[in-house]
Design an enzyme around this catalytic site. Structure first.
Site, short mmCIF file in Angstrom:
data_model
loop_
_atom_site.label_atom_id
_atom_site.label_comp_id
_atom_site.label_asym_id
_atom_site.label_seq_id
_atom_site.Cartn_x
_atom_site.Cartn_y
_atom_site.Cartn_z
N GLU A 1 -17.82 -0.92 1.71
CA GLU A 1 -17.43 -1.14 0.33
C GLU A 1 -16.14 -1.97 0.18
O GLU A 1 -16.08 -2.93 -0.58
CB GLU A 1 -17.20 0.25 -0.24
CG GLU A 1 -17.25 0.35 -1.69
CD GLU A 1 -17.24 1.83 -2.08
OE1 GLU A 1 -17.70 2.69 -1.31
OE2 GLU A 1 -16.75 2.09 -3.16
N SER B 1 -15.22 4.30 -11.02
CA SER B 1 -15.22 5.67 -11.53
C SER B 1 -13.94 6.36 -11.08
O SER B 1 -13.28 7.04 -11.84
CB SER B 1 -16.42 6.43 -10.96
OG SER B 1 -17.60 5.73 -11.22
N SER C 1 -9.52 3.20 -5.73
CA SER C 1 -9.16 3.01 -4.33
C SER C 1 -7.99 2.05 -4.26
O SER C 1 -7.95 1.06 -5.00
CB SER C 1 -10.32 2.40 -3.53
OG SER C 1 -11.29 3.38 -3.28
N ARG D 1 -7.03 1.36 3.66
CA ARG D 1 -6.97 2.10 2.41
C ARG D 1 -5.75 3.01 2.48
O ARG D 1 -5.64 3.85 3.37
CB ARG D 1 -8.24 2.93 2.28
CG ARG D 1 -8.40 3.64 0.96
CD ARG D 1 -9.67 4.50 1.00
NE ARG D 1 -10.05 4.93 -0.33
CZ ARG D 1 -9.52 5.98 -0.94
NH1 ARG D 1 -8.57 6.67 -0.35
NH2 ARG D 1 -9.93 6.33 -2.14
#
Lengths: 786, 414
Positions: free
Chosen positions: B154, B209, B212, B224
């Site tokens: 992703e 939603s 990140s 991340r």
């Protein structure tokens, strides 16, 4: 209007108890929050206190004892709903006015310090009602001051939430020394993050508007009710997973764990399911739980971000939002642990709700240059304070602190931060003590030692009648004694009830804590010293035997003397009315049971811990300058056991400090009795008189009134004496001081711990039998290595 | 794990070389799709090749092309964002148009039916997909459509899509020189962000939603660093609950008209003015929704005000976390992406202003035109690499950081 009526009832019911000392109130401070307000006031309370009167000319008794009423400072903390503020002010006004108006005069002498969000709003109302000047105190400043105050004075104030423990709190005192800076997160309507360096230095390093007010406001919108505690209650019944979008919802529950090793339960999007058109019906409990978790998690994460940005490893959460609510504490802790991977630790405070009020009180004293009021130590009154109930907002309903002598760290502890006074944590598991037990060469207890709690609660509860009886008998001339004896029983019984239901009701549950509660309940019921008659009797009997004991010791070959002295000291230590089995023996045999009989009870050598030879050779090396001996029981213990041991040290050129309790506890000798006894001994043992007058024998009060010994809180007198006299030997005697506490305390000098295990369970737990002996000699060098 | 990571990095370099070598290997069969299946929305990027070289187009391919390009709405919930369409893009040696299509993830079943209806499986046996839904719906694609999903990381897709767009589309990246939440006519200034320029490091904050947050230090050097579950889903969820609105567009429209000061408690509401001791201005929000415990204030607050307060709360919070991460990482540029910012001028202004105010101008907030489609575009770009079929990111470290939210921080965190 009904609710108003109920309110005043509530206030007057409160008055019976926590507001009873209002008429003697000296000084107030107020913390007015959005839902709850707190008052702290200082009063003069009258206590019955025992005084030892020593008259060399009377020969009927060694000394006599008088009970007098004495005034002492007390701090009272009360909380009430802010909507009742006016009723509360009325009540205060009436009480102050009632006390011949002097109370009002005192109140108006200095400004009333008020903090909290409502300080601004209610200022004029308060001034009009009480006729005093209101001075607003900054909330954050008060919070930091209050936090420092609580951490300094109340042991076990700080705890962490441990989900896997039961009850889920672990007490810690890691911040009490004020060393490393920490992050104080105040969760009020909004959130402030404060970096606290010490009690007066702090910086606001950040904050967030998502705070208690967000939960309250959004919660009110979602649930249609504005009662904060009701909202929390509803939240605790819900399941947020119906409202939040979880990792499992996005990835599919199997993929989340099998592919990514993630828990499918991790929240990906708070309220993420609430927008789905197909399921519009959400239950209030689910919504509120989701909201509570959203807010707490976010605060936990931000707190971690601020802590790591400022290299802080400890976070203390405070503010009205928490109020002991389990789910809140759990989520805040989870947030910190999750993001920091355990490198930052989250803490909470037992009296978190009172930080602002006591902070405002302290600020007031500073500004009025009356800081002297605060010197000394303040101890939690375990009889009048109501218990701390984790998981209920009602936890910490009332708090009273009694002023004590100024107490400080014992200077000879090797590592103050490593020091844990108690051997058993009866609150929960004993796991943390495993290593310590091994280092003390004893069998470690089982890791989940719940039976220990049960045993000791039963053991002490069974002794209530005995103590009640003795207390009443100690005041034969008082008509109210029987009634007060009953009050003692009720108060003490109540403690056992609470402690069984909630082991952390008064912080960490330990044998020491139980004994403290016993002393507090006796004192509160007007029995300052139930054992005084018995102690005097024992002292008189023992004193009669001293000369022959000293002669006997003098007749021994000098090589045998050290061992004989230790055996004598241990034999003397058998005389402990706190131990049930011994009390039976003493009652059975009366005066026939003397030191020799006691020594015969002792375990034959080798003892359970037997360092006698090491001690003897060390003593003979003649290395010591000054020894401090913490003494235990009256009578044989002190006079035939400890005193000959001390005289021998004096003979060897070692100075001796005999340290005894300030306040009475069981049949332990107090410093006042000790002074009278040693003077009397001096009259027929010239060596003792000489040592006393030349300052080679010193008598010091420890500042304690407990059968146990918490070396974080000793008198300045003892601490100073240790420094001035360069104490290089610490002798701790007795079960309370050397087994229940300090069993594995490490010192920066040599230490000799002596105790007889007079309790079968305890002996068994330590791998011995009844009357097993601990003679542990711990040289400073070994302590430094271990 | 270290070996796997090394392998995947080498692979990425190979892939890049191949791309620059144009058509020296066989191109995948048309049509070319990239998909990003998020928690709320599914994003689809479709490359429509130009037919000017008289190439024979297969009938089924033409059918799909005509269906997609002649409509702006598909079924009841699918939409094509015409304003984002990019003509004359050169991709894999072909020129053509990029189309951007979205539909709610809960309509996935309808999408699969449609794909079946259009006989998509006769043309290709695999679709490149990223996002958590690539895992969740894999078996549905397999069983109902007979197609497999090539599951792609992703965050890597997001970053690849971002760089691809920034290089080809000069107006892709922009910032607000004078962010003012109360003015709807804030100037948008283009910002040049290309691989050639020193665009690294930057912080990518993807608001779907959930949120990140990725620290990007080089083309394949990223991790991340944080995230939050308080994201776009929270905004929409709360707005639906509080105002009864049903769509994101409605919620935003409400927020644009609302006044959050009716709902929030400001510093001045508590302190009567500024909180001088700490330099906090009186008009700052002290407590989001802090007025709403009062019955009277609840009665006064209109749905618009509640929507606005929700938006202000979330954008401030995201800005705050992003700012903390940026300063901890020593980064001064933050690129906000994700579908939360689609047609959401207000949030752009709020975020830009919050970053500017709280960082005292030291951290720059950047935004992109194709905010929500970066992941889908990134996954389209993976189509080219035949190796990727066998070398998806299952074993790489980055795959472990690939979920939507709130997961363990990458071990590469500094």
């Amino acid at each position: 209007n009904t609710s108003e009526y109920c309110s005043s009832i509530a206030i007057s019911e409160l008055s019976a108890d926590v507001l009873r000392d209002l008429p003697t109130a000296q000084r107030f401070a107020l913390d007015i929050g959005g839902s709850l307000s707190k008052i702290v006031y200082q009063s003069k309370r009258k206590w019955r206190k025992t005084f030892v009167v020593y008259d060399e000319n009377t020969d009927s008794h060694l000394y006599s004892t008088q009970e007098l009423e004495k005034e002492a400072d007390c701090l009272h903390f009360i909380k009430f709903e802010t909507r009742l503020l006016e009723n509360c002010l009325d009540f205060i006004y009436d009480n102050l006015k009632g006390s011949d108006g002097r109370g009002l005069e005192i109140l108006r002498n200095s400004p009333l310090r008020v903090t909290g969000g409502g300080a601004h709003k209610y200022r004029l109302a308060i001034e009009a009602k009480l006729g005093c000047v209101v001075e607003k105190e900054d909330e954050m400043t008060c919070l930091v001051r209050g936090c420092a105050f609580m951490l300094k004075h109340i042991p076990g104030e700080l705890f962490s939430y441990e989900h896997d423990s039961s009850p889920p709190c672990c007490f810690a005192d890691e911040l009490s020394d004020g060393g490393e800076p920490f992050l104080l997160v105040n969760i009020g309507s909004g959130v402030s993050m404060l970096k606290v360096e010490n009690e007066t230095t702090f910086t606001r390093i950040g904050g967030t508007s998502l705070g208690g007010g967000t939960f309250w406001g959004l919660g009110s919108l979602l649930a249609g009710t504005s009662d904060f505690d009701e909202l929390l209650e509803i939240a605790s019944q819900g399941d947020h997973r119906n409202v939040d979008m979880l990792v499992g919802d996005i990835y599919g529950s199997e993929s989340a764990s099998s592919v990514h090793g993630l828990s499918a339960d991790i929240i990906a999007s708070s309220f993420g399911k609430a927008s789905k058109a197909d399921c519009k019906e959400f239950s209030k409990p689910d919504l509120l739980r989701s909201l509570l978790i959203t807010v707490s998690n976010n605060i936990g994460q931000l707190a971690f971000l601020y802590a790591s940005r400022h290299q802080l490893r400890r976070i203390v959460f405070a503010g009205f939002f928490i109020r002991g609510h389990l789910l809140t504490m759990r989520t805040l802790t989870y947030g910190v642990n999750f993001w920091s991977q355990g490198s930052v630790k989250a803490y909470f405070l037992r009296h978190e709700g009172y930080l602002g009020a006591i902070g405002a009180f302290v600020r007031g004293l500073e500004k009025d240059r009356r800081i002297g009021v605060l010197t000394g130590s303040w101890a939690e009154n375990l009889c009048t304070s109501s218990s701390f109930d984790v998981g209920s907002w009602q936890g910490m309903a009332a708090l009273e602190l009694d002023k004590r002598k100024e107490l400080t760290d014992f200077p000879l502890l090797r590592d103050r931060l490593d020091y844990v006074p108690d051997t058993w944590d009866l609150s929960q598991s004993c796991q943390q003590f495993q290593a310590a037990f091994q280092s003390a060469r004893l069998n470690p207890p089982p890791s989940q030692d719940l039976s220990a709690r049960e045993y000791w609660l039963n053991c002490f509860e069974a002794s209530i009648d005995r103590h009640q009886q003795r207390a009443v008998l100690s005041q034969p001339d008082s008509p109210s004694a029987t009634e007060r004896g009953e009050a003692f029983r009720l108060a003490y019984q109540n403690f056992f009830k609470e402690a069984r239901a909630n082991p952390v009701a008064f912080g960490q549950l330990t044998v020491r804590r139980i004994l403290d509660v016993q002393e507090h309940c006796l004192r509160e019921s007007g029995f300052p010293d139930p054992f005084w008659v018995l102690k005097r009797e024992e002292n008189e009997v023992a004193l009669d035997g001293l000369q022959s004991r000293l002669s006997h010791l003098a007749s021994l070959p000098s090589a045998d003397l050290p061992a004989a002295l230790i055996r004598g000291l241990l034999g003397g230590n058998v005389f402990d009315w706190g131990a049930g089995r011994v009390a039976e023996l003493l009652a059975e045999h009366g005066k026939q049971f003397g030191l020799n009989e006691a020594m015969e009870q002792l375990q034959p050598r080798p003892w359970l811990v037997d360092d006698l030879d090491a001690w003897t050779s060390r003593l003979k090396a003649g290395v010591y300058t000054c020894a401090i001996v913490f003494v235990d029981n009256s009578g044989c213990d002190l006079l035939l056991g400890v005193l000959p041991f001390a005289i021998d040290l004096l003979d060897r050129g070692v100075k001796v400090i005999l340290a005894a309790n300030h306040g009475p506890a069981l049949n332990d000798v107090t410093i006042f009795e000790l002074r009278a006894l040693i003077r009397r001994v001096g009259s027929f043992v010239p060596r003792v008189a000489d040592a006393l007058s030349s300052g080679r024998l010193l008598l010091a009060g420890t500042g304690s009134s407990s059968p146990c010994l918490d070396l974080r809180y000793v008198s300045v007198e003892v601490a100073d004496a240790c420094r001035q006299e360069q104490v290089d030997l610490v002798v701790i005697e007795g079960m309370g001081r050397a087994v229940h506490t300090n069993l594995y305390a490490k010192f920066s000098c040599d230490c000799l711990k002596l105790a007889v295990l007079k309790n079968a369970w305890l002996a068994d737990r330590l791998g011995g039998n009844l009357f097993s002996v601990i003679c542990s000699f711990e040289p400073a060098a070994a302590a430094a290595v271990g | 794990a270290t070996i796997a990571v090394m392998a995947s990095r080498q692979l990425s370099e190979t892939k890049l070389r191949r791309r620059s070598m144009s058509t020296s290997y066989r191109l995948p069969p048309l049509p070319w799709f990239g998909m990003d299946i998020g928690g709320t929305l599914t994003k689809l990027v479709y490359f429509e090749p130009s037919l000017d070289n008289a190439e024979e187009e297969r009938e089924k391919v033409a059918h799909i092309r005509k269906y997609l390009t002649s409509n702006v709405a598909y079924g009841t919930t699918g939409l094509r964002d015409v304003h984002l369409e990019m003509p004359n893009v050169s991709f894999l040696g072909r020129s053509g148009t990029l189309h951007f299509i979205r539909f709610p993830t809960c309509s996935m079943s309808i999408f699969i039916d449609m794909a079946k209806d259009k006989n998509l499986k006769d043309l290709a046996d695999m679709i490149c997909a990223t996002g958590g839904g690539a895992y969740k719906f894999e078996s549905d694609f397999q069983s109902r459509l007979g197609m497999s999903l090539l599951k792609l990381d992703e965050l890597e897709c997001l970053l690849n899509g971002l760089i691809f767009l920034a290089e080809r589309h000069p107006l892709e990246c922009y910032y607000l020189p004078e962010p003012d939440p109360s003015r709807s006519d804030c100037l948008r200034q283009p910002y040049s962000l290309t691989r050639q320029s020193d665009c690294y490091p930057f912080l990518a904050v993807n608001i779907g939603s959930g949120v990140s947050i990725i620290a990007v230090r080089g083309p394949r050097d990223w991790n991340r660093v944080s995230g939050t579950s308080l994201g776009g889903g929270t905004f929409l969820g709360l707005c639906c609950l509080l105002t009864g609105c049903e769509t994101f567009e409605d919620a935003i429209a409400l927020a644009e008209r609302g006044d959050s000061n009716k709902v929030d408690k400001l510093v001045m509401d508590i302190y009567g003015g500024d909180y001088e001791l700490f330099g906090l201005r009186g008009d700052l929000v002290a407590s989001s929704f802090g007025h709403m415990m009062s019955v009277d204030k609840r009665a006064e607050a209109k749905p618009e005000d509640l929507a606005r307060a929700t938006l202000v709360m979330l954008t401030n919070n995201i800005g705050s976390i992003a700012r903390m991460c940026a300063s901890t990482q020593g980064i001064d540029r933050v690129i906000f992406t994700g579908n939360f910012l689609r047609c959401n001028e207000l949030s752009v202004r709020l975020l830009a202003h919050a970053m500017d105010y709280w960082s005292r101008g030291s951290i720059k907030a950047l935004f992109v035109q194709h905010e929500g489609y970066l992941g889908a575009l990134g996954s389209l770009m993976e189509l080219v690499d035949p190796d990727s079929i066998n070398n998806a990111y299952f074993t790489s470290e980055s795959a472990q950081t690939a979920s939507d939210d709130s997961q363990k921080m990458s071990s590469r965190k500094e």
